[in-house]
Design a protein around this motif. Sequence first.
Motif, PDB file in Angstrom:
ATOM      1  N   VAL A   1       0.804  -1.220   0.000  1.00 18.53           N
ATOM      2  CA  VAL A   1       0.000   0.000   0.000  1.00 18.53           C
ATOM      3  C   VAL A   1       0.836   1.268   0.000  1.00 18.53           C
ATOM      4  O   VAL A   1       0.465   2.262  -0.632  1.00 18.53           O
ATOM      5  CB  VAL A   1      -0.965   0.015   1.203  1.00 18.53           C
ATOM      6  CG1 VAL A   1      -2.014  -1.063   1.064  1.00 18.53           C
ATOM      7  CG2 VAL A   1      -0.232  -0.111   2.531  1.00 18.53           C
ATOM      8  N   THR A   2       1.957   1.284   0.713  1.00 23.67           N
ATOM      9  CA  THR A   2       2.695   2.539   0.841  1.00 23.67           C
ATOM     10  C   THR A   2       3.339   2.954  -0.480  1.00 23.67           C
ATOM     11  O   THR A   2       3.313   4.133  -0.841  1.00 23.67           O
ATOM     12  CB  THR A   2       3.767   2.441   1.946  1.00 23.67           C
ATOM     13  OG1 THR A   2       4.628   1.327   1.695  1.00 23.67           O
ATOM     14  CG2 THR A   2       3.114   2.275   3.308  1.00 23.67           C
ATOM     15  N   SER A   3       3.899   2.002  -1.216  1.00 19.30           N
ATOM     16  CA  SER A   3       4.475   2.361  -2.517  1.00 19.30           C
ATOM     17  C   SER A   3       3.381   2.775  -3.500  1.00 19.30           C
ATOM     18  O   SER A   3       3.598   3.638  -4.363  1.00 19.30           O
ATOM     19  CB  SER A   3       5.296   1.205  -3.091  1.00 19.30           C
ATOM     20  OG  SER A   3       4.509   0.052  -3.306  1.00 19.30           O
ATOM     21  N   SER A   4       2.191   2.191  -3.376  1.00 24.60           N
ATOM     22  CA  SER A   4       1.066   2.576  -4.227  1.00 24.60           C
ATOM     23  C   SER A   4       0.645   4.010  -3.941  1.00 24.60           C
ATOM     24  O   SER A   4       0.377   4.801  -4.864  1.00 24.60           O
ATOM     25  CB  SER A   4      -0.109   1.628  -4.012  1.00 24.60           C
ATOM     26  OG  SER A   4       0.249   0.294  -4.300  1.00 24.60           O
ATOM     27  N   TYR A   5       0.592   4.367  -2.670  1.00 25.35           N
ATOM     28  CA  TYR A   5       0.216   5.731  -2.282  1.00 25.35           C
ATOM     29  C   TYR A   5       1.255   6.730  -2.781  1.00 25.35           C
ATOM     30  O   TYR A   5       0.907   7.798  -3.312  1.00 25.35           O
ATOM     31  CB  TYR A   5       0.082   5.811  -0.764  1.00 25.35           C
ATOM     32  CG  TYR A   5      -0.295   7.175  -0.250  1.00 25.35           C
ATOM     33  CD1 TYR A   5      -1.627   7.583  -0.251  1.00 25.35           C
ATOM     34  CD2 TYR A   5       0.672   8.041   0.233  1.00 25.35           C
ATOM     35  CE1 TYR A   5      -1.981   8.846   0.215  1.00 25.35           C
ATOM     36  CE2 TYR A   5       0.335   9.303   0.700  1.00 25.35           C
ATOM     37  CZ  TYR A   5      -0.989   9.704   0.689  1.00 25.35           C
ATOM     38  OH  TYR A   5      -1.326  10.954   1.147  1.00 25.35           O
ATOM     39  N   VAL A   6       2.531   6.391  -2.614  1.00 26.99           N
ATOM     40  CA  VAL A   6       3.604   7.259  -3.092  1.00 26.99           C
ATOM     41  C   VAL A   6       3.517   7.433  -4.605  1.00 26.99           C
ATOM     42  O   VAL A   6       3.705   8.544  -5.140  1.00 26.99           O
ATOM     43  CB  VAL A   6       4.972   6.685  -2.675  1.00 26.99           C
ATOM     44  CG1 VAL A   6       6.107   7.344  -3.462  1.00 26.99           C
ATOM     45  CG2 VAL A   6       5.183   6.869  -1.175  1.00 26.99           C
TER      46      VAL A   6
ATOM     47  N   LYS B   1      -4.222   2.744   4.138  1.00 28.68           N
ATOM     48  CA  LYS B   1      -5.110   1.626   3.795  1.00 28.68           C
ATOM     49  C   LYS B   1      -6.548   2.099   3.623  1.00 28.68           C
ATOM     50  O   LYS B   1      -7.253   1.667   2.701  1.00 28.68           O
ATOM     51  CB  LYS B   1      -5.018   0.532   4.859  1.00 28.68           C
ATOM     52  CG  LYS B   1      -3.658  -0.129   4.921  1.00 28.68           C
ATOM     53  CD  LYS B   1      -3.638  -1.280   5.895  1.00 28.68           C
ATOM     54  CE  LYS B   1      -2.261  -1.926   5.898  1.00 28.68           C
ATOM     55  NZ  LYS B   1      -2.192  -3.113   6.753  1.00 28.68           N
ATOM     56  N   ASP B   2      -6.985   2.979   4.497  1.00 27.91           N
ATOM     57  CA  ASP B   2      -8.346   3.497   4.398  1.00 27.91           C
ATOM     58  C   ASP B   2      -8.524   4.306   3.114  1.00 27.91           C
ATOM     59  O   ASP B   2      -9.562   4.201   2.447  1.00 27.91           O
ATOM     60  CB  ASP B   2      -8.653   4.373   5.616  1.00 27.91           C
ATOM     61  CG  ASP B   2     -10.073   4.908   5.598  1.00 27.91           C
ATOM     62  OD1 ASP B   2     -10.998   4.107   5.809  1.00 27.91           O
ATOM     63  OD2 ASP B   2     -10.248   6.118   5.358  1.00 27.91           O
ATOM     64  N   ILE B   3      -7.520   5.093   2.743  1.00 27.41           N
ATOM     65  CA  ILE B   3      -7.596   5.903   1.524  1.00 27.41           C
ATOM     66  C   ILE B   3      -7.721   5.007   0.292  1.00 27.41           C
ATOM     67  O   ILE B   3      -8.580   5.216  -0.573  1.00 27.41           O
ATOM     68  CB  ILE B   3      -6.362   6.810   1.416  1.00 27.41           C
ATOM     69  CG1 ILE B   3      -6.404   7.898   2.493  1.00 27.41           C
ATOM     70  CG2 ILE B   3      -6.258   7.438   0.015  1.00 27.41           C
ATOM     71  CD1 ILE B   3      -5.141   8.705   2.610  1.00 27.41           C
ATOM     72  N   ILE B   4      -6.859   3.989   0.212  1.00 28.29           N
ATOM     73  CA  ILE B   4      -6.867   3.116  -0.968  1.00 28.29           C
ATOM     74  C   ILE B   4      -8.163   2.312  -1.038  1.00 28.29           C
ATOM     75  O   ILE B   4      -8.771   2.172  -2.110  1.00 28.29           O
ATOM     76  CB  ILE B   4      -5.643   2.185  -0.947  1.00 28.29           C
ATOM     77  CG1 ILE B   4      -4.363   3.006  -1.134  1.00 28.29           C
ATOM     78  CG2 ILE B   4      -5.747   1.107  -2.024  1.00 28.29           C
ATOM     79  CD1 ILE B   4      -3.080   2.196  -1.037  1.00 28.29           C
ATOM     80  N   GLN B   5      -8.611   1.823   0.101  1.00 26.56           N
ATOM     81  CA  GLN B   5      -9.772   0.950   0.116  1.00 26.56           C
ATOM     82  C   GLN B   5     -11.077   1.721  -0.063  1.00 26.56           C
ATOM     83  O   GLN B   5     -11.964   1.306  -0.825  1.00 26.56           O
ATOM     84  CB  GLN B   5      -9.800   0.169   1.435  1.00 26.56           C
ATOM     85  CG  GLN B   5     -10.819  -0.950   1.492  1.00 26.56           C
ATOM     86  CD  GLN B   5     -10.521  -1.914   2.625  1.00 26.56           C
ATOM     87  OE1 GLN B   5      -9.838  -2.909   2.474  1.00 26.56           O
ATOM     88  NE2 GLN B   5     -11.043  -1.610   3.799  1.00 26.56           N
ATOM     89  N   ASN B   6     -11.202   2.866   0.603  1.00 28.68           N
ATOM     90  CA  ASN B   6     -12.484   3.571   0.634  1.00 28.68           C
ATOM     91  C   ASN B   6     -12.548   4.773  -0.310  1.00 28.68           C
ATOM     92  O   ASN B   6     -13.619   5.084  -0.831  1.00 28.68           O
ATOM     93  CB  ASN B   6     -12.811   4.009   2.054  1.00 28.68           C
ATOM     94  CG  ASN B   6     -12.986   2.821   2.990  1.00 28.68           C
ATOM     95  OD1 ASN B   6     -13.637   1.842   2.636  1.00 28.68           O
ATOM     96  ND2 ASN B   6     -12.396   2.888   4.166  1.00 28.68           N
ATOM     97  N   GLU B   7     -11.414   5.449  -0.540  1.00 23.99           N
ATOM     98  CA  GLU B   7     -11.422   6.583  -1.473  1.00 23.99           C
ATOM     99  C   GLU B   7     -11.100   6.134  -2.896  1.00 23.99           C
ATOM    100  O   GLU B   7     -11.747   6.573  -3.847  1.00 23.99           O
ATOM    101  CB  GLU B   7     -10.436   7.652  -1.010  1.00 23.99           C
ATOM    102  CG  GLU B   7     -10.820   8.324   0.301  1.00 23.99           C
ATOM    103  CD  GLU B   7      -9.866   9.440   0.679  1.00 23.99           C
ATOM    104  OE1 GLU B   7      -9.125   9.931  -0.201  1.00 23.99           O
ATOM    105  OE2 GLU B   7      -9.855   9.820   1.869  1.00 23.99           O
TER     106      GLU B   7
END
Length: 508
Positions: free
Chosen positions: A18-23, A183-189
């Motif tokens: 998740v962290t590399s995806s967010y970056v 995790k909340d951002i990727i899953q819910n946003e």
Amino acid sequence: MDNTNSKQIHIAVLTGGVTSSYVAKNMVNTYGQENSRLIFIDTFSESIDDPTFADNHRFMDDVAKFIGLPILKVEGNDSDELYYDFCNYDEETSVLRYSVEVKFRQILGYLKDIREKENLEPILYFGNAAKEMYDNKSICLESIEKDLGIVSDIDSFFEKMIEDPVETRFPLVDNINKDLDIKDIIQNEWGIDLPRSERKRVHIAMFSGGAGSAYVAYYMVQAYGKENCKLFFTNTLWEDEDNLRFMDEISEYIGLEITEILDGRTPEEVFYDYKFLGNSRLAKCSEELKVRQTLIYLEEMRDNEKVEPILYFGIAPHEKHRRDDSHVRRRSNIIQENSPDMNIRKAAGIRSFYEHFPIEPIETRFPLIETLRDDLDAKGIIQYEWGIQLPRMYTAAKEKAEKENDPISKKLVEKGINGFSHANCGGRCVRGGFQHYATLYSIWPDQYKEQEEMEERFRKHFEKNVSILKKNGGAYTLKQFREDMERDGVEKYLFTPDDTIPCVCSFS
């Protein structure tokens, strides 16, 4: 090579988490799709068929589609060549793991081509997160990037292993936001389902009145925070009333409500439904009322809440180096309930079950074995530091000896047997053997009578010569056992350990 006039190209190094995806998403937002690229290096599984990380490949495809860029998947044969400045075969002393260095080396050729063929200057972005983010219990951030390598080692690799150093950036380390719930951002946003390895962890103490599981629940909450923990109780409706008192007091002390699951049937009703009387070798009651209800709850949690459960059990310490001793499995061994070997059986059996029976494997943890100190006295801490009286099943013999001056109970206490070995099903566990039922008869004869009558009802209803206990390979009823104890003396059976494996109820 002079790169001063080269246009910069920003490259996010994705690793399935998740962290590399967010970056990567933030990088593209900042520099635009035309100036950005995505590289996926799979350093955490040998094959896409690896059940633990198979879904990370699907996750990466979903992330790339959301970002709007294709993924370059690093390919190439692994090399046996190692650069000892970064990696060696000793995992404990390696700066980078072998699988990480292999993939990093494969990136180097791609970076060289970017410079020489496209006249672009690459800048690499990694998903390493600051320690403060992992320490924030409220967001429960655990990600596979955590094991990629520390920032200084990754930075050093891309400085030394290529002719012209490549700039590396670590946005989640340079700009710390410990309250950022990725995790909340990727899953819910973003609307992307997380793979199993990246789901938010929910730590669940398997709890039904045992002192070990009570202390483990306390430890779990201290380590991960109440917001990430559950106390889980599957009620068989045969529980001793003092267990419920104990559980309520532990729940209040820890500050965590009990999640109680009910099948609605008693063990006796399960026996009638299956036309099979539970016994010391097979207990449908624990399968139906404990195991099945637990699996249903966990799978529904995964489906509905998109979280990943981790189960905690209160099995006591054992000698770690003996965990795989083959002699434990010999049928001729008589293994005492509280012995190291019995604990080995319990832990190994539970771990194996939850690795194979759920739809996806579920992680199990045994803090009293694996984490906490070997001499920890959970019962003493609960009684004398927390001020909570243990369930009476642990102290029934001692109490009867003191209050009634009972000679048999006195002898039990002299032998170090203050009560029952576990506090489940009010002493009526069908997986108990001769010693267990001799103890029940000596301490709580009324409960023994209830079990004897239950057995007789079943035999009469189905007209079957079956029993909870077995003798010489055949049925041996509790009525027969009681008559033998009354004739021969109960002491004959009190101090010979049972050669049985407790049911799953005793694991908590």
